[in-house]
Scaffold this active site. Structure first.
Site, short mmCIF file in Angstrom:
data_model
loop_
_atom_site.label_atom_id
_atom_site.label_comp_id
_atom_site.label_asym_id
_atom_site.label_seq_id
_atom_site.Cartn_x
_atom_site.Cartn_y
_atom_site.Cartn_z
N HIS A 53 0.85 -1.18 0.00
CA HIS A 53 0.00 0.00 0.00
C HIS A 53 0.89 1.24 0.00
O HIS A 53 2.00 1.22 0.55
CB HIS A 53 -0.88 0.04 1.24
CG HIS A 53 -1.97 -0.98 1.25
ND1 HIS A 53 -3.09 -0.84 2.03
CD2 HIS A 53 -2.12 -2.16 0.59
CE1 HIS A 53 -3.88 -1.88 1.85
NE2 HIS A 53 -3.31 -2.70 0.99
N GLU A 55 0.87 4.09 1.68
CA GLU A 55 1.34 4.61 2.96
C GLU A 55 2.32 3.66 3.64
O GLU A 55 3.28 4.09 4.28
CB GLU A 55 0.18 4.99 3.88
CG GLU A 55 -0.84 3.90 4.13
CD GLU A 55 -2.00 3.88 3.16
OE1 GLU A 55 -1.77 3.73 1.94
OE2 GLU A 55 -3.15 4.00 3.62
N CYS A 83 -6.24 1.98 5.74
CA CYS A 83 -6.91 0.73 6.11
C CYS A 83 -6.39 0.26 7.48
O CYS A 83 -5.54 0.90 8.09
CB CYS A 83 -6.63 -0.34 5.06
SG CYS A 83 -4.91 -0.90 5.06
N CYS A 86 -2.47 -0.38 7.45
CA CYS A 86 -1.68 0.85 7.45
C CYS A 86 -1.89 1.65 8.73
O CYS A 86 -0.95 2.25 9.25
CB CYS A 86 -2.01 1.68 6.21
SG CYS A 86 -1.50 0.82 4.69
#
EC number: 3.5.4.33
Length: 158
Positions: A53, A55, A83, A86
């Protein structure tokens, strides 16, 4: 000191790069002392990694740049609400502040579905700033998914 909008525009640039690769257009930037120390975009499809992801990748780069896993004093800018994975990384790495654009009502863990980042039960909490350039961040995602659905429909009819 530069504005949240300035740094979010950099995250939007990262999201655009993700879309160019066929990735979900999410971008992230990590800032410390008004300096960008990391920037990344989604690479889940490219790398075939569930953790790739935007981040998460940006926080890994920031840790490498700082030489420590503790991202104290850092602000994470991300185009979509983080999410659960993260958000957990944000808490565990001690990010000071999270600024996001579009809300994610189905998977956001920074206020929409739940609020892991500001949960008082956690050992660390980050300040959260919501909705910075939300329209632009949301539109980028909407256009991407609309195009994806259109392509699938066209290939199914051939």
């Amino acid at each position: 000191m530069r504005s949240h909008e300035y740094y979010m525009s950099l995250a939007l640039d990262e999201a655009y790069q993700a879309a160019q690769k066929g990735e979900v257009p999410i971008g992230a930037v990590v800032v410390k002392d008004d300096q960008v120390i990391a920037r990344a975009h989604n690479l889940r499809e490219t790398l075939q990694l569930p953790t790739a992801h935007a981040e998460h990748l940006a926080m890994e780069q920031a840790a490498e740049a700082l030489g420590t896993w503790r991202l104290e004093g850092c602000t994470l800018y991300v185009t979509l609400e983080p999410c659960v994975m993260c958000s957990g990384t944000i808490v565990m790495s001690r990010v000071e502040q999270v600024v996001y654009g579009a809300e994610d009502p189905k998977g956001g863990c920074s206020g929409s579905l739940m609020n892991l980042i500001e949960d008082p039960q956690m050992n660390h909490r980050a300040k959260v700033v919501r909705g910075v350039l939300a329209y632009s961040c949301g539109q980028q995602l909407k256009i991407f998914f609309k195009t994806l659905r259109q392509r699938k429909k066209e290939s199914a009819s051939q």
